[in-house]
Design an enzyme around this catalytic site. Sequence first.
Site, PDB file in Angstrom:
ATOM      1  N   SER A   1     -11.273  -0.813  -1.653  1.00 54.17           N
ATOM      2  CA  SER A   1     -10.032  -0.787  -0.865  1.00 54.17           C
ATOM      3  C   SER A   1     -10.303  -1.046   0.609  1.00 54.17           C
ATOM      4  O   SER A   1      -9.426  -1.527   1.322  1.00 54.17           O
ATOM      5  CB  SER A   1      -9.367   0.589  -0.964  1.00 54.17           C
ATOM      6  OG  SER A   1      -8.738   0.757  -2.193  1.00 54.17           O
TER       7      SER A   1
ATOM      8  N   ASP B   1       0.826  -1.221   0.000  1.00 57.21           N
ATOM      9  CA  ASP B   1       0.000   0.000   0.000  1.00 57.21           C
ATOM     10  C   ASP B   1       0.856   1.266   0.000  1.00 57.21           C
ATOM     11  O   ASP B   1       1.991   1.251  -0.481  1.00 57.21           O
ATOM     12  CB  ASP B   1      -0.963  -0.066   1.201  1.00 57.21           C
ATOM     13  CG  ASP B   1      -2.319   0.554   0.887  1.00 57.21           C
ATOM     14  OD1 ASP B   1      -2.347   1.739   0.509  1.00 57.21           O
ATOM     15  OD2 ASP B   1      -3.345  -0.133   1.014  1.00 57.21           O
TER      16      ASP B   1
ATOM     17  N   HIS C   1      -4.194   5.990   2.976  1.00 57.92           N
ATOM     18  CA  HIS C   1      -4.797   4.754   2.463  1.00 57.92           C
ATOM     19  C   HIS C   1      -4.210   3.505   3.137  1.00 57.92           C
ATOM     20  O   HIS C   1      -4.944   2.627   3.613  1.00 57.92           O
ATOM     21  CB  HIS C   1      -4.578   4.728   0.943  1.00 57.92           C
ATOM     22  CG  HIS C   1      -5.328   3.688   0.193  1.00 57.92           C
ATOM     23  ND1 HIS C   1      -4.805   2.445  -0.056  1.00 57.92           N
ATOM     24  CD2 HIS C   1      -6.540   3.710  -0.391  1.00 57.92           C
ATOM     25  CE1 HIS C   1      -5.670   1.737  -0.777  1.00 57.92           C
ATOM     26  NE2 HIS C   1      -6.745   2.484  -0.988  1.00 57.92           N
TER      27      HIS C   1
END
Length: 761
Positions: free
Chosen positions: A539, A150, A221
């Site tokens: 996600s 990520d 994220h």
Amino acid sequence: MMGLVNRALLLLFFPCFLLAFRGTSSASLEHDRSTYIVHMDKSSMPKAFASHHHWYSSTIETVKSNHDNEHQSSPSLLYSYDHAFHGFSALLSKAELEALKRTSGFVSAYNDRVVTIDTTHSFEFLSLNPVTGLWPASEYGKDVIVGVIDTGVWPESASFKDDGMTSVPTRWKGTCEAGQEFNSSMCNSKLIGARYFNKGVIAANPNVTLSMNSARDTQGHGTHTSSTAAGNYVEGASYFGYAEGTARGMAPQARVAMYKVLWDEGRYASDVLAGMDQAVADGVDVISISMGFDDVPLYEDPIAIASFGAMEKGVLVSSSAGNEGPDLGKLHNGIPWVLTVAAGSIDRWFAGTLTLGNGLVIIGWTMFPARGYGKSMPLIYNKTISSCNSTTLLSQVPFGVLICDDIGSYGDQMSSLSSTTAIAAILIADEIMESSSFTYPGVVISSKDAIAVIKYAESDTKPTASIKYQQTLVGTKPAPVVASYTSRGPSPSYPGILKPDVMAPGSLVLASWIPNGFAAIISSNIYLATDHIAISGTSMACPHASGIAALLKGAHPEWSPAAIRSAMMTTANPLDNTQREIRDAGQDLEIATPLAMGAGHVDPNRALHPGLIYDATPQDYVNLLCSMNFTQNQILTITRSTTYTCSNVSSDLNYPSFIVLYTNSSDGVFFQTFQRIATNVGDGAATYKAKVVAPKGSVVTVSPETLVFEKKYEKKSYSLSVRYMGDKNETVTYGSLTWIEDNGHHTARSPIVVAPLVSVW
Ligand SMILES: *[C@@H]1O[C@H](CO)[C@@H](O)[C@H](O)[C@H]1NC(C)=O
Ligand SMILES: *[C@@H]1O[C@H](CO)[C@@H](O)[C@H](O)[C@H]1NC(C)=O
Ligand SMILES: *[C@@H]1O[C@H](CO)[C@@H](O)[C@H](O)[C@H]1NC(C)=O
Ligand SMILES: *[C@@H]1O[C@H](CO)[C@@H](O)[C@H](O)[C@H]1NC(C)=O
Ligand SMILES: *[C@@H]1O[C@H](CO)[C@@H](O)[C@H](O)[C@H]1NC(C)=O
Ligand SMILES: *[C@@H]1O[C@H](CO)[C@@H](O)[C@H](O)[C@H]1NC(C)=O
Ligand SMILES: *[C@@H]1O[C@H](CO)[C@@H](O)[C@H](O)[C@H]1NC(C)=O
Ligand SMILES: *[C@@H]1O[C@H](CO)[C@@H](O)[C@H](O)[C@H]1NC(C)=O
């Protein structure tokens, strides 16, 4: 329509997460160098080389082109890969690439690509509890290692504190790599590893200065996904007062290892590959990857390639389906050997309570990230301005709460409202809210509730209203609902396996965030930060599934990646919390098809005891690859090993779902037979009977209709035939096969989809 509005809001909020990057970044000039990912056949390595790394460096040296006197540079090696696959990435010119293609051991090469990334109460919604089921059975995922590929991690986040964690498993081979604002003591026995991979991004942008050259997350994220999968307990977490409670990951005792491969400055396949390769080498048990490559064949998809090697080593790769819904056939990561996860809603409502002067109370929706003005104010309903889309008219509204009519775009209205002098607004919309962006004080109410509000505003001489913010309701129905944005199957890269596999919570998931990043906007220019955020995307669904897979690995260490996926699929729930079929927010709340949600909503406690599993070995996947129209080198690019053979070509993988792709046949009937092998993982002897719900227009036959197992791990085969006689005009129909144990203890359900074979798929 609904999908569009939601997409607009998601985009407004997280443009970076939803930007779709496609195709390749190609070299412009013949002698300019760009990054290529090169697959090599390791068995061709001459004995003279001490290691594959030397072999690769030497190979690159031999292809060095004559034009280097102009460039004063050499082709350079970025990464050698030796775990998930064999090969390297290197900066090469077109001429050097051509020379490379003629060297011994060369398998294939392709240009580096850019990657698309997709963007707590969910554990309760999933019925995870300390008393029974998967949490206690797996000791909350103790000692299972989840590798997250990520944007990096915020190591100081409370989700990565190691309170209550035992010492790091001795088999762990990873490290805590130091870098900018990140030192090696920032890992602990929760966050056990952190590495970063930047050679691809630097090669593509030679003069770039990375804003954060370390595993530290600058986007949020990666902090969000890793805390969702395996974050520790964090008391008093909330998103500006919404979703307040004790946050935790799905597998709160599992370990997290972060592999940062995505940069503010760019996202490249070579870095993604390097991260996955290293994760496998370091000894992770599950890889969670919330990103994907669009429009690439399997043999050029880095995730497909690296995950094949991971699967061979027993590592389950859990991936996101993408945020390209609701149109069919846009899914990424439709890879037969990974778990592909779709997104749905949670049974949670972020409420604003609207109280009118006449005593009427209406529960609306709001995620306005502040307390707001809660006192009674004049209620304004003025037909001249109530479309709330003229910034000029909105700039002269008197003090009060303005009612805005439903003009089908409350997102646009909300942005126009940033110029208004009104104190708050009442917006009208009938849809499932999927975005946390709420830039103006107010509530969204349904068109049904709006009737009474407008009537009161029009009839009362001095109408008033007040709004209370920051309320959270749980147990709301129906839930889950398939998210409008979640990408749908069939998989363009291989439509013959039904994808996605399962659905997990993806909408408005609360998890950790970087505290110095932007988390909400008020009006158009007030930026707010926070350490937890509620955001939406596949996600967010993927790490839920990754965490559950980690728990299953903890409870059943002997299970293969295919067995874990099978357990999650055959126990998934096709019903919502009203016990009716799950609906689809992208299709006006019609019943969702398996092309949107796979087998259904993941049910972790049932996945612990699936009764039957459909297993698959690496050779089974090779048999499937051999049935695809690929060249030998394309197959070798994925399998990397000449020890596999194409002696048993079969497009019929032992998969826990069925998809029939019909073409027009001469007699108007389309017929397909599947063979399956079920393994009994129940405690002993068991008898299962088949129950079929045939897709409309099809006759489904199962043979035999009873499976009698005498002991644990016994295998039984059966066949399932679909005779489709329906309209051959692009309709998608679906049904299911459920094996029900005689004593009712276990059931294993597989979706059956019948769809036309359309060229775009
Ligand atoms: C790492 O950084 C932390 C916080 O800045 C500091 O307390 C610690 O001493 C550093 N450790 C090393 C090994 O540099
Ligand atoms: C990189 O920097 C060098 C030296 O400043 C310059 O000549 C070159 O054009 C730059 N390259 C790119 C791709 O910007
Ligand atoms: C409605 O708004 C218009 C435009 O601002 C204004 O001219 C008009 O006076 C308002 N009507 C009432 C009844 O307030
Ligand atoms: C505002 O909404 C009204 C009603 O839907 C529409 O007729 C008008 O064209 C819109 N104006 C703008 C500027 O979008
Ligand atoms: C199979 O591949 C060959 C060569 O690449 C191509 O010509 C042919 O059209 C392909 N067939 C199908 C069914 O895709
Ligand atoms: C091919 O299938 C046959 C019969 O099922 C089996 O005996 C043989 O081992 C298989 N070969 C490979 C390479 O999988
Ligand atoms: C396609 O099939 C559906 C369902 O059988 C039917 O309702 C529809 O009329 C058909 N459409 C066409 C264009 O034939
Ligand atoms: C099958 O034939 C019908 C009628 O010619 C046509 O409308 C339909 O698109 C065809 N379907 C497929 C999947 O080729």
